[in-house]
Design an enzyme around this catalytic site. Structure first.
Site, PDB file in Angstrom:
ATOM      1  CB  CYS A  82      -2.153   1.505   6.262  1.00 21.84           C
ATOM      2  SG  CYS A  82      -1.769   0.724   4.666  1.00 21.84           S
ATOM      3  CD  GLU A 125      -2.077   3.987   3.111  1.00 22.19           C
ATOM      4  OE1 GLU A 125      -1.749   3.408   2.049  1.00 22.19           O
ATOM      5  OE2 GLU A 125      -3.229   3.924   3.577  1.00 22.19           O
ATOM      6  CB  CYS A 159      -6.630  -0.784   5.355  1.00 20.13           C
ATOM      7  SG  CYS A 159      -4.886  -1.264   5.209  1.00 20.13           S
ATOM      8  CG  HIS A 203      -1.955  -1.045   1.228  1.00 19.05           C
ATOM      9  ND1 HIS A 203      -3.035  -1.000   2.068  1.00 19.05           N
ATOM     10  CD2 HIS A 203      -2.099  -2.170   0.473  1.00 19.05           C
ATOM     11  CE1 HIS A 203      -3.805  -2.050   1.855  1.00 19.05           C
ATOM     12  NE2 HIS A 203      -3.252  -2.785   0.891  1.00 19.05           N
TER      13      HIS A 203
END
Length: 163
Positions: free
Chosen positions: A92, A61, A89, A59
């Site tokens: 993260c 992040e 999410c 991701h």
């Protein structure tokens, strides 16, 4: 006056995160971009890449946090702010907290898997030892529109391919 200055800074870095999210579209990735700063100094920026990297943890992040930790030479990133176009999410949010990021700024809410405000309130629920300052909705309409357009186009492609 300080609050207005912070808004200008927040918008500028969120625009940068949006640019990285647009790059994800070109790679056929879900358009999420992240920018990690210390004060007003850019540490790193990343684009969502789980498909390209064949890595479910890639991701935007996570990639931004990994690179910043490598640059700084420490797994802790105190006094930093993470700007991300979509509410993070659970995975993260865990990484954000473990890295001791001070502030999270995100654009669009994620009603299905958002772990900062929508589904969960990780980081502000006082259940963990690290607390996080969270600001949501910065350029939220632009961030949401990018995601909505991406998924509309994706569905259109599937429908056209089925004919």
């Amino acid at each position: 006056m300080l609050q207005e200055a912070q808004q200008v800074i927040d918008h500028a870095f969120m625009r940068m995160a949006l640019e990285h999210a647009r790059r994800a579209v070109k790679m056929q990735e879900v358009p999420v971009g992240a920018v990690l700063v210390q004060g007003e100094i850019l540490l790193t920026a990343a684009t969502n890449r789980p498909i390209t990297m064949s890595d479910p943890t890639a991701h935007a992040e996570i990639l931004a946090i990994r690179e910043a930790a490598r640059i700084i030479g420490n797994y802790r990133l105190p006094k930093t702010t993470l700007y991300v176009t979509l509410e993070p999410c659970i995975m993260c949010m865990g990484a954000i907290l473990h890295a001791r990021i001070q502030r999270l700024v995100f654009g669009a809410l994620d009603p299905k898997t958002g772990a900062a405000q929508s589904r969960y309130t990780i980081g502000t629920d006082n259940l963990l030892n690290h607390h996080l300052e969270i600001t949501g909705g910065i350029l939220g309409k632009e961030c949401s529109r990018l995601l909505t357009d991406f998924f509309k186009e994706r569905r259109r492609g599937r429908n056209e391919g089925a004919i």
